[in-house]
Design a protein around this motif. Structure first.
Motif, PDB file in Angstrom:
ATOM      1  N   MET A  90       0.868  -1.249   0.099  1.00 30.88           N
ATOM      2  CA  MET A  90       0.007  -0.067   0.255  1.00 30.88           C
ATOM      3  C   MET A  90       0.843   1.326   0.032  1.00 30.88           C
ATOM      4  O   MET A  90       1.972   1.295   0.664  1.00 30.88           O
ATOM      5  N   LEU A  91       0.437   2.179  -0.748  1.00 30.11           N
ATOM      6  CA  LEU A  91       1.056   3.471  -0.664  1.00 30.11           C
ATOM      7  C   LEU A  91       0.449   4.483   0.480  1.00 30.11           C
ATOM      8  O   LEU A  91      -0.610   4.825   0.219  1.00 30.11           O
ATOM      9  N   VAL A  92       1.278   4.665   1.397  1.00 36.80           N
ATOM     10  CA  VAL A  92       0.678   5.675   2.466  1.00 36.80           C
ATOM     11  C   VAL A  92       1.682   6.803   2.743  1.00 36.80           C
ATOM     12  O   VAL A  92       1.164   7.950   3.167  1.00 36.80           O
ATOM     13  N   TYR A  93       2.753   6.289   3.070  1.00 34.72           N
ATOM     14  CA  TYR A  93       3.839   7.316   3.733  1.00 34.72           C
ATOM     15  C   TYR A  93       4.576   8.189   2.656  1.00 34.72           C
ATOM     16  O   TYR A  93       4.381   7.882   1.241  1.00 34.72           O
ATOM     17  N   GLY A  94       5.042   9.220   3.189  1.00 37.22           N
ATOM     18  CA  GLY A  94       5.843  10.354   2.180  1.00 37.22           C
ATOM     19  C   GLY A  94       6.904  10.824   3.051  1.00 37.22           C
ATOM     20  O   GLY A  94       6.706  11.077   4.353  1.00 37.22           O
TER      21      GLY A  94
ATOM     22  N   GLY B 157       3.634  22.628  -2.848  1.00 32.52           N
ATOM     23  CA  GLY B 157       4.889  21.695  -2.836  1.00 32.52           C
ATOM     24  C   GLY B 157       4.726  21.224  -1.295  1.00 32.52           C
ATOM     25  O   GLY B 157       5.629  20.335  -1.135  1.00 32.52           O
ATOM     26  N   ARG B 158       3.818  21.587  -0.292  1.00 30.79           N
ATOM     27  CA  ARG B 158       3.903  20.856   0.911  1.00 30.79           C
ATOM     28  C   ARG B 158       2.835  19.699   0.912  1.00 30.79           C
ATOM     29  O   ARG B 158       2.565  19.136   2.194  1.00 30.79           O
ATOM     30  N   GLY B 159       2.440  19.148  -0.141  1.00 36.27           N
ATOM     31  CA  GLY B 159       1.579  18.224  -0.213  1.00 36.27           C
ATOM     32  C   GLY B 159       1.731  17.374  -1.345  1.00 36.27           C
ATOM     33  O   GLY B 159       2.272  17.756  -2.486  1.00 36.27           O
ATOM     34  N   ALA B 160       1.101  16.115  -1.644  1.00 40.30           N
ATOM     35  CA  ALA B 160       1.159  15.379  -2.752  1.00 40.30           C
ATOM     36  C   ALA B 160       0.469  16.105  -3.826  1.00 40.30           C
ATOM     37  O   ALA B 160      -0.774  16.688  -3.758  1.00 40.30           O
ATOM     38  N   SER B 161       1.057  15.958  -5.075  1.00 42.54           N
ATOM     39  CA  SER B 161       0.355  16.456  -6.293  1.00 42.54           C
ATOM     40  C   SER B 161      -0.935  15.712  -6.672  1.00 42.54           C
ATOM     41  O   SER B 161      -0.964  14.235  -5.903  1.00 42.54           O
ATOM     42  N   LEU B 162      -1.719  16.169  -7.439  1.00 45.48           N
ATOM     43  CA  LEU B 162      -2.938  15.223  -7.841  1.00 45.48           C
ATOM     44  C   LEU B 162      -2.615  14.121  -8.432  1.00 45.48           C
ATOM     45  O   LEU B 162      -3.083  12.854  -8.458  1.00 45.48           O
ATOM     46  N   ALA B 163      -1.428  14.156  -9.413  1.00 51.69           N
ATOM     47  CA  ALA B 163      -0.918  12.868 -10.290  1.00 51.69           C
ATOM     48  C   ALA B 163      -0.239  11.947  -8.974  1.00 51.69           C
ATOM     49  O   ALA B 163      -0.609  10.671  -9.227  1.00 51.69           O
ATOM     50  N   LYS B 164       0.276  12.450  -8.062  1.00 49.46           N
ATOM     51  CA  LYS B 164       0.674  11.419  -6.969  1.00 49.46           C
ATOM     52  C   LYS B 164      -0.431  10.908  -6.108  1.00 49.46           C
ATOM     53  O   LYS B 164      -0.490   9.572  -5.989  1.00 49.46           O
ATOM     54  N   LEU B 165      -1.439  11.586  -5.942  1.00 49.00           N
ATOM     55  CA  LEU B 165      -2.791  10.863  -5.287  1.00 49.00           C
ATOM     56  C   LEU B 165      -3.418   9.979  -5.957  1.00 49.00           C
ATOM     57  O   LEU B 165      -3.945   9.007  -5.709  1.00 49.00           O
ATOM     58  N   LEU B 166      -3.460  10.174  -7.461  1.00 43.68           N
ATOM     59  CA  LEU B 166      -4.282   9.331  -8.415  1.00 43.68           C
ATOM     60  C   LEU B 166      -3.470   8.164  -8.457  1.00 43.68           C
ATOM     61  O   LEU B 166      -3.772   6.898  -8.292  1.00 43.68           O
TER      62      LEU B 166
ATOM     63  N   VAL C  45      -4.069  24.700   1.531  1.00 47.46           N
ATOM     64  CA  VAL C  45      -4.106  25.105   2.802  1.00 47.46           C
ATOM     65  C   VAL C  45      -3.659  23.994   3.680  1.00 47.46           C
ATOM     66  O   VAL C  45      -3.238  22.885   3.269  1.00 47.46           O
ATOM     67  N   GLU C  46      -3.228  24.318   4.987  1.00 50.38           N
ATOM     68  CA  GLU C  46      -2.952  23.297   5.831  1.00 50.38           C
ATOM     69  C   GLU C  46      -4.232  22.678   6.558  1.00 50.38           C
ATOM     70  O   GLU C  46      -4.724  22.835   7.254  1.00 50.38           O
ATOM     71  N   THR C  47      -4.449  21.497   5.568  1.00 53.66           N
ATOM     72  CA  THR C  47      -5.943  20.783   5.876  1.00 53.66           C
ATOM     73  C   THR C  47      -5.860  20.128   7.098  1.00 53.66           C
ATOM     74  O   THR C  47      -4.639  19.679   7.433  1.00 53.66           O
TER      75      THR C  47
ATOM     76  N   ASP D 229      -1.616  19.309  13.369  1.00 52.65           N
ATOM     77  CA  ASP D 229      -0.314  18.776  12.475  1.00 52.65           C
ATOM     78  C   ASP D 229      -0.568  17.642  11.696  1.00 52.65           C
ATOM     79  O   ASP D 229       0.491  17.189  10.893  1.00 52.65           O
ATOM     80  N   HIS D 230      -1.694  17.202  11.188  1.00 48.96           N
ATOM     81  CA  HIS D 230      -1.799  16.208  10.264  1.00 48.96           C
ATOM     82  C   HIS D 230      -1.635  16.497   8.742  1.00 48.96           C
ATOM     83  O   HIS D 230      -1.358  15.554   7.990  1.00 48.96           O
ATOM     84  N   HIS D 231      -1.635  17.812   8.476  1.00 50.13           N
ATOM     85  CA  HIS D 231      -1.195  18.224   7.376  1.00 50.13           C
ATOM     86  C   HIS D 231       0.217  18.029   6.964  1.00 50.13           C
ATOM     87  O   HIS D 231       1.030  17.885   5.990  1.00 50.13           O
ATOM     88  N   ASP D 232       1.060  17.809   8.119  1.00 51.91           N
ATOM     89  CA  ASP D 232       2.533  17.803   8.200  1.00 51.91           C
ATOM     90  C   ASP D 232       2.814  16.371   8.852  1.00 51.91           C
ATOM     91  O   ASP D 232       4.060  16.334   9.181  1.00 51.91           O
ATOM     92  N   ALA D 233       1.993  15.503   8.620  1.00 47.65           N
ATOM     93  CA  ALA D 233       2.226  14.177   9.223  1.00 47.65           C
ATOM     94  C   ALA D 233       3.174  13.423   8.328  1.00 47.65           C
ATOM     95  O   ALA D 233       3.506  13.712   7.169  1.00 47.65           O
ATOM     96  N   HIS D 234       3.523  12.051   8.690  1.00 47.48           N
ATOM     97  CA  HIS D 234       4.652  11.479   8.067  1.00 47.48           C
ATOM     98  C   HIS D 234       3.723  10.490   7.131  1.00 47.48           C
ATOM     99  O   HIS D 234       3.961   9.338   7.012  1.00 47.48           O
ATOM    100  N   ASP D 235       2.978  11.057   6.228  1.00 44.39           N
ATOM    101  CA  ASP D 235       2.112  10.340   5.048  1.00 44.39           C
ATOM    102  C   ASP D 235       2.630  11.216   3.908  1.00 44.39           C
ATOM    103  O   ASP D 235       2.896  12.208   3.592  1.00 44.39           O
ATOM    104  N   LEU D 236       1.889  10.708   2.688  1.00 48.21           N
ATOM    105  CA  LEU D 236       2.220  11.487   1.436  1.00 48.21           C
ATOM    106  C   LEU D 236       1.082  12.421   1.190  1.00 48.21           C
ATOM    107  O   LEU D 236       1.410  13.079   0.287  1.00 48.21           O
ATOM    108  N   VAL D 237      -0.023  12.619   1.928  1.00 46.68           N
ATOM    109  CA  VAL D 237      -1.102  13.580   1.650  1.00 46.68           C
ATOM    110  C   VAL D 237      -0.610  15.006   1.653  1.00 46.68           C
ATOM    111  O   VAL D 237      -0.730  15.595   0.776  1.00 46.68           O
ATOM    112  N   GLY D 238      -0.204  15.365   2.880  1.00 37.71           N
ATOM    113  CA  GLY D 238       0.276  16.759   3.292  1.00 37.71           C
ATOM    114  C   GLY D 238      -0.938  17.638   3.066  1.00 37.71           C
ATOM    115  O   GLY D 238      -2.078  17.409   3.221  1.00 37.71           O
TER     116      GLY D 238
END
Length: 595
Positions: free
Chosen positions: A1-5, A419-428, A464-466, A490-499
């Motif tokens: 599974m892809l979860v972390y970033g 740049g502080r979160g995954a791009s739409l391409a990365k999310l897809l 935004v800092e979701t 801090d979940h927008h800044d967590a150890h995952d790929l969403v950001g």
């Protein structure tokens, strides 16, 4: 599974050094005690990050780790700060060893890159990995006939190796390396001079290998040990300094697993040092009493899902949580009431989260915030509050309105640079991969319909800092029916790929987690628009929904697998939660928490 970033940022070394020099001057103006000690730790973390960035820049240019004037000079500052932390820690925060001006002067005189990339040290930011733990773990190294050769594994091992060097009394900075290759089969690439130095030192003394972890495979520790053993260094010369006393993860090689079982490992336990020491009262209590008032009871550990006992007496109703990844948190009873002490991050990581928590609290959107002490955020524990799934008196219309006001506040006040979160391409990519593991390739291929639309959709994203964690139990209902959001900093800044994402991500997340139907989601988006002053893209919500569900599916499946043999009852809860996300991917009909 892809979860972390991984989270990275670019810094200018000259600006970082200038800021560090100024803050070093300010240390003497701070009163003795935990506040000054925490400031030392903050400086140490930033100096370690800068050293990592400079060393990785050299590695990228040379395609190997090698000795040069800059590789030595950039470690001199975190080593000097590690020695200061050691002295402050051992003196009860009464004093610290001075930081010589020349450690910064020498580095500033060298030719430095205009910019370098530094990586967030997750242990300091998320997992309560305190520098003092490595100082304690390495105390016995002073008993060796000779100081050890110390090797730090970048990223976070840059600073951690300086702590081990300081505890061991070495006179020179450690060596650091960057293992490369497949995450489960890492190898080293060293220049000839560095290799000669390491092997010469290993013939006369022990070798201390320092890093966070081990994780799924322990291959970073293994890469260093393999390199040394393959060149004749006896296994009994190798000393390992991990962040926990556990075994290697399930992806470890047989060679690494057997070595780890025999290895001499040195760790220190957070609770034994800070919460339940054998000879003194809890240092963590001492840190916070100037804020909370005098303690009248012991600390109560509510980490690892234990907080559920306070609100969900029937274990059958407990929400599923990844107990290994929850922040450390404790309840403290004082004459002024009960307080929640929650780890929010060391250094500037905690300071930024404190600032964000105060903004939310001042807007009456989250519980009151009292302060921050050496990484722990201090908040009032609201005895009369109840999590949304077990609360009464709040109807759905009021719920949607209050959630909308909260998300709108974030969208207006917590803007993020790109740049502080995954791009739409990365999310897809994540959504297609994760869904394929459970629903098959056909479903994943169907998601490919979004690929041609990503460029246009990306133009609608306003990051935004979701919040990124809008599950029903994360909301508290007060006796007067006011709704407060917990765990909001801090979940927008967590150890995952969403950001950081567009606020549409949180609108979808709230709809999924609170069981809103399509009409209620539209109304929620209207409230967010009204509070933020910006429309919420319907197309982005449509795109985000399968991505959100696939991310949550991946997170819960991975967590369930990690806990299967350790805490089977928690693993079962996580699998049931994963089944809900799977069902929603198949059939978008909402499942209400009211059911």
């Amino acid at each position: 599974m892809l979860v972390y970033g991984d989270h990275e940022r670019e810094v200018r070394p000259t600006e970082v050094l200038a800021a560090l020099r100024e803050r070093l001057r300010q240390l003497d103006t701070l009163p003795t005690g935990i506040v000054r000690h925490a400031a030392l730790v903050s400086l140490f973390i930033e100096a370690g990050e800068l050293a990592q960035g400079l060393l990785d820049a050299d590695f990228a240019a040379q395609r190997q780790d090698e000795l040069n004037p800059r590789s030595t000079a950039c470690l001199a500052l975190p080593l000097a700060l590690a020695r200061a932390i050691r002295y402050s820690h051992s003196s009860g925060f009464a004093s610290y060893s001075p930081i010589p001006d020349e450690v910064i002067d020498t580095l500033e005189r060298l030719e430095l890159p205009e910019r370098v990339t530094v990586k967030m040290p997750e242990g300091y930011a998320y997992y309560a990995l305190y520098p003092e733990l490595y100082l304690e773990a390495a105390r016995s190294l002073r008993l060796l006939p000779r100081p050890p050769v110390v090797i730090g594994i970048r990223s976070i091992g840059t600073g951690l190796s300086c702590l081990v060097s300081a505890a061991a009394g070495t006179t020179t900075p450690p060596v650091t390396v960057r293992p490369g290759g497949h995450p489960f089969q890492r190898t080293l690439s060293l220049g000839p001079e560095l290799e000669r130095k390491l092997l010469a030192g290993a013939k006369e003394s022990h070798v201390a290998i320092v890093d966070e972890g081990p994780g799924l495979s322990g291959s970073s520790f293994g890469a260093v040990a393999d390199f040394l053993e393959d060149r004749g260094v006896p296994e009994d010369r190798l000393l390992f300094f991990p962040s926990h006393a556990g075994e290697l993860g399930p992806m470890a090689s047989e060679r690494h697993r057997k070595r780890w079982a025999r290895a001499r490992r040195y760790t220190a336990d957070f609770d034994a040092l800070f919460v339940h020491p054998s000879d003194t009262r809890a240092p963590l209590v001492d840190w916070v009493e100037d804020v909370t008032g005098t303690a009248v009871g012991p600390l109560v550990n509510v980490s690892g899902g234990a907080w559920r006992r306070k609100h969900f007496p029937d274990e059958r109703t407990w929400p599923a949580v990844h107990i290994q990844q929850e922040r450390r948190k404790y309840l403290l009873l004082t004459a002024r009431g009960t307080f929640l002490l929650k780890f929010a991050g060391l250094g500037t990581y905690g300071e930024r989260r404190l600032a964000r928590a105060r903004q939310l609290s001042d807007a009456s959107l989250t519980p009151p915030v009292e302060g921050l002490r050496h990484g722990f955020l201090i908040q009032r524990w609201l005895e009369g509050a109840r999590p949304l799934p077990v609360a009464r008196g709040l109807d759905r219309a009021e719920l949607v309105a209050r959630v909308g006001a909260y998300l709108g506040f974030r969208a207006r006040r917590f803007l993020s640079e790109p740049g502080r979160g995954a791009s739409l391409a990365k999310l897809l990519e994540m959504a297609r991969y994760n869904s394929a593991q459970v629903l098959g390739d056909g479903y994943a291929e169907a998601l490919g319909v979004w690929a041609p639309r990503l460029e246009r959709l990306s133009a609608e994203v306003r990051p935004v800092e979701t919040d990124n964690k809008l599950h029903a139990w994360e909301w508290l209902v007060l006796p007067d029916c006011r709704l407060l959001k917990t765990d909001a900093v801090d979940h927008h800044d967590a150890h995952d790929l969403v950001g950081c994402q567009d606020v549409a991500w949180d609108v979808v997340g709230a709809a999924v987690e609170l069981g809103l139907d399509p009409a209620e989601q539209s109304i929620l988006a209207e409230y967010v628009e009204r509070a933020s002053g910006r429309a919420v893209s319907a197309a982005l919500m449509d795109f985000y929904r399968p991505c959100y569900l696939a991310f949550q599916l991946g997170h819960h499946v991975m967590a369930a697998s990690a806990l299967e043999g350790l805490v089977p009852e928690e693993s079962a809860r996580l699998r049931r939660a994963a089944e809900r996300y799977t069902a929603l991917l198949r059939d978008p009909a909402p499942t209400s928490y009211f059911a």
